[in-house]
Design a protein around this motif. Structure first.
Motif, PDB file in Angstrom:
ATOM      1  N   GLY A  97       0.781  -1.234   0.000  1.00  0.00           N
ATOM      2  CA  GLY A  97       0.000   0.000   0.000  1.00  0.00           C
ATOM      3  C   GLY A  97       0.809   1.277   0.000  1.00  0.00           C
ATOM      4  N   GLN A 100      -0.315   4.371  -1.797  1.00  0.00           N
ATOM      5  CA  GLN A 100      -1.658   4.850  -1.474  1.00  0.00           C
ATOM      6  C   GLN A 100      -1.664   5.840  -0.306  1.00  0.00           C
ATOM      7  N   ASP A 223      -8.330   0.888   4.406  1.00  0.00           N
ATOM      8  CA  ASP A 223      -7.574  -0.348   4.613  1.00  0.00           C
ATOM      9  C   ASP A 223      -6.436  -0.508   3.611  1.00  0.00           C
ATOM     10  N   VAL A 224      -5.833   0.609   3.204  1.00  0.00           N
ATOM     11  CA  VAL A 224      -4.818   0.569   2.144  1.00  0.00           C
ATOM     12  C   VAL A 224      -3.550  -0.175   2.558  1.00  0.00           C
TER      13      VAL A 224
END
Length: 246
Positions: A97, A100, A223-224
């Protein structure tokens, strides 16, 4: 196969060196303590001489904006030295992630590192891992004040460092991915719950208070930082790891 492990004396790098050598490869640790300076490039040509694969498990000394300069210089120097040495595979350990969360300097720096690797002259692999079990204590210390630890409910999917090591060894001794592989632990926890589980297992009487703005992970939304459906899940559960560590 000869492999140079950048950051080869750290938590991950030292275990990677040991595992590779046990498997019959020639793994050479490269770090400041072995005379390699990633920022100036000093010692890199010597460290990479005759090397087939470079594994970059190095880390910036800070998590702030200076980390951008660190990864810009280190990745550029590694790619240039690798090309001179005829390296056939460049591997970087990164974070699930990472692209993000542009609001975090360190994550932007790791994204820059990945982008430089993609644009480089050498076949590559990026292994992205979720947060390590071993770092949870440090995360708690960032927002600990007396008897209270303030934590957000950011979802995390932590993984044992030993299982990151296994995945890094597998990737670095295989065919270059030309892309990204994600690895993660088997369970997702809100960070505040993870804090309570950790303190209880350690017999620590501090109390965890929910504070959505607390610490580094307070800047993360959604929830990255958890793994997608294509990620490889490691088998070790956090509670089991805590019990084994005791």
């Amino acid at each position: 196969m000869k492999l140079a492990v950048i950051g080869g004396t750290g938590l991950i790098g030292s275990q990677v060196v040991r595992k590779l050598n046990e498997a019959g490869h020639e793994a050479i640790p490269a770090s400041q303590s072995t005379g390699v300076d990633l920022i100036s490039g000093q010692g890199l040509d010597s460290a990479l001489e005759g090397t087939d694969v470079v594994i970059d498990a190095s880390n910036s000394p800070t998590f702030d904006e200076a980390s951008l300069d660190f990864f810009r210089a280190s990745m550029s120097n590694l790619l240039a030295a690798g090309e001179r040495a005829g390296v056939r595979h460049q591997v970087v350990l990164s974070i699930v992630g990472v692209d993000q969360v542009p609001q975090l300097d360190y994550y932007r720096a790791k994204t820059l590192q990945e982008n430089l690797l993609r644009q480089g002259p050498t076949p590559y692999s990026i292994l992205r891992a979720t947060q390590f079990f071993e770092f949870v204590d440090a995360v708690l210390s960032w927002t600990s004040d007396g008897d209270t630890v303030r934590l957000p409910s950011t979802p995390l999917q932590p993984i044992a460092a030993a299982e990151v090591v296994d995945a890094l060894v597998e990737v670095s001794t295989g065919t270059p991915l030309g892309g990204i592989r994600d690895i993660a632990g088997p369970e997702v926890f809100p960070l505040d719950e993870l804090g309570r589980i950790t303190l209880a297992a350690q017999g620590d009487a501090r109390t965890v208070t929910l504070d959505e703005n607390a610490g580094l992970f307070g800047a993360v939304t959604g929830d990255v930082l958890t793994a997608g459906s294509d990620a490889r899940l490691a088998p070790t559960h956090y509670r089991d790891w805590l019990q084994q560590r005791r």
